[in-house]
Design an enzyme around this catalytic site. Structure first.
Site, PDB file in Angstrom:
ATOM      1  CB  SER A  89       0.740   5.991  -1.322  1.00  0.00           C
ATOM      2  OG  SER A  89       1.878   5.784  -0.514  1.00  0.00           O
ATOM      3  CE  LYS A  90       5.934   8.491   0.318  1.00  0.00           C
ATOM      4  NZ  LYS A  90       5.981   9.968   0.454  1.00  0.00           N
ATOM      5  CB  ALA A  94      -0.931  -0.015   1.215  1.00  0.00           C
ATOM      6  CE1 TYR A  95       5.326   5.558   2.797  1.00  0.00           C
ATOM      7  CE2 TYR A  95       7.124   4.173   2.017  1.00  0.00           C
ATOM      8  CZ  TYR A  95       6.663   5.382   2.506  1.00  0.00           C
ATOM      9  OH  TYR A  95       7.546   6.406   2.703  1.00  0.00           O
ATOM     10  CB  VAL A  96       5.194   0.374  -2.913  1.00  0.00           C
ATOM     11  CG1 VAL A  96       5.448   0.341  -4.415  1.00  0.00           C
ATOM     12  CG2 VAL A  96       6.501   0.139  -2.170  1.00  0.00           C
TER      13      VAL A  96
END
Length: 253
Positions: free
Chosen positions: A164-165, A160-162
Site C-alpha cells: 500500500s505504501k 500488505a502494508y508495504v
C-alpha cells in the site's frame, strides 16, 4: 501621513491540512506547522477527543487551528474537509497526508478484510487526498505523502502494508510532473521505526529493542523527528526539493 513599507509587510498566513492530524506523526506535524506560523486544519476519523486536544495545544500557544472529521477514503468527506479549510482560513498551502492503517501478517495468513481496510485508507485515501490537493493548493504550496522505510528494508509480515505504501511512493513523481507550472511541490517522507502507538501496538519489548538497534543511531525515531522533516519539505526553504521520497530513518538501508 504614513505609508506601508513593502520590506516589512507581513507575509500572508499559510494554511495546512493534516490528515490523521490528531495522533502520532500527524499530531507532531500539526504542532510543528503551527509553531512555524501556519493555520492548521487537524483532520481525524474517529478520535475527536485527541483532535480537539491537538487544537487546544495549538491555540493555547497562540496559533490557529480547527478539527475536522473526514474519512480520507470518502471523496465527498474530503471535498468537505478542503471546503472547510478554505472557508475558515481562505485557502490551502500545505497538505500532509499522515492518515494511515497498519496490519501485520505473513502473506499466507493475512485476513483479506484487513487487506481491504488497509488499502482503502493507504491507497484510495492517499489518492483522494492528493486529488483534492492537486485541485486546491495555491501557488507556492506543497503536498507531502507519508510512506514507510520498510518499502526498502522489506521486513517479513509487512507485505500488505508495504504494497500500500509503495503505491504512495510511485505516485509522488508522477503528481509532481502533473503539477508542472503551478509552483507546487510533491514529496513523500518514509519514516523508519518511529515510536507511535501505530508502530508499538502488538510488538513485544524484545522486538521493539531489536528494531531500535537497527539504525546506526541506535534508537527509534520520534514523531517530532518526522515532523521536522515534514516542516522543511513543505516550507519555502525546502521548495527546491520536488518529486522525491525521503527516507527519514536514522541510516537504515
Amino acid at each position: 501621513m504614513t505609508t506601508s513599507d513593502p520590506l516589512h509587510t507581513p507575509a500572508p498566513e499559510r494554511v495546512a491540512v493534516v490528515t490523521g492530524g490528531s495522533r502520532g506523526i500527524g499530531r507532531a506535524v500539526s504542532l510543528q506547522l503551527a509553531r512555524d506560523g501556519l493555520a492548521v486544519v487537524v483532520n481525524y476519523t474517529r478520535d475527536a477527543a485527541s483532535a480537539e486536544e491537538t487544537v487546544k495545544v495549538i491555540t493555547a500557544d497562540g496559533g490557529r487551528a480547527i478539527a475536522v472529521r473526514a474519512d480520507v477514503a470518502d471523496e465527498h468527506a474530503v471535498t468537505a474537509l478542503f471546503d472547510r479549510a478554505e472557508r475558515e482560513f481562505g485557502g490551502v498551502d500545505v497538505v500532509v497526508n499522515a492518515a494511515g492503517h497498519l496490519a501485520l501478517s505473513p502473506v499466507a495468513d493475512l485476513d483479506l478484510s484487513a487487506l481491504d481496510e488497509m488499502h482503502r485508507t493507504n491507497i484510495r485515501g492517499a489518492f483522494v487526498v492528493a486529488q483534492q490537493a492537486a485541485r486546491r493548493l495555491r501557488p507556492g504550496g506543497s503536498f507531502l505523502g507519508v510512506s514507510t522505510s520498510v518499502v526498502g528494508t522489506q521486513f517479513p509480515a509487512y507485505g500488505a502494508y508495504v504494497a500500500s505504501k509503495a503505491a504512495v511512493e510511485s505516485m509522488t513523481l508522477i503528481l509532481a510532473r502533473e503539477l508542472r507550472g503551478r509552483d507546487i511541490t510533491v514529496n513523500t517522507v518514509a519514516p523508519g521505526p518511529t515510536a507511535t502507538d501505530l508502530f508499538l501496538d502488538g510488538k513485544t519489548p524484545e522486538e521493539i529493542e531489536r528494531l531500535a538497534k537497527t539504525p546506526p543511531l541506535e534508537r527509534l525515531g520520534t514523531p517530532e523527528d518526522i515532523a521536522r522533516v515534514a516542516a522543511f519539505l513543505t516550507s519555502p526553504a525546502g521548495h527546491w526539493v520536488n518529486g522525491q521520497v525521503l527516507r527519514a530513518n536514522g541510516g537504515m538501508v
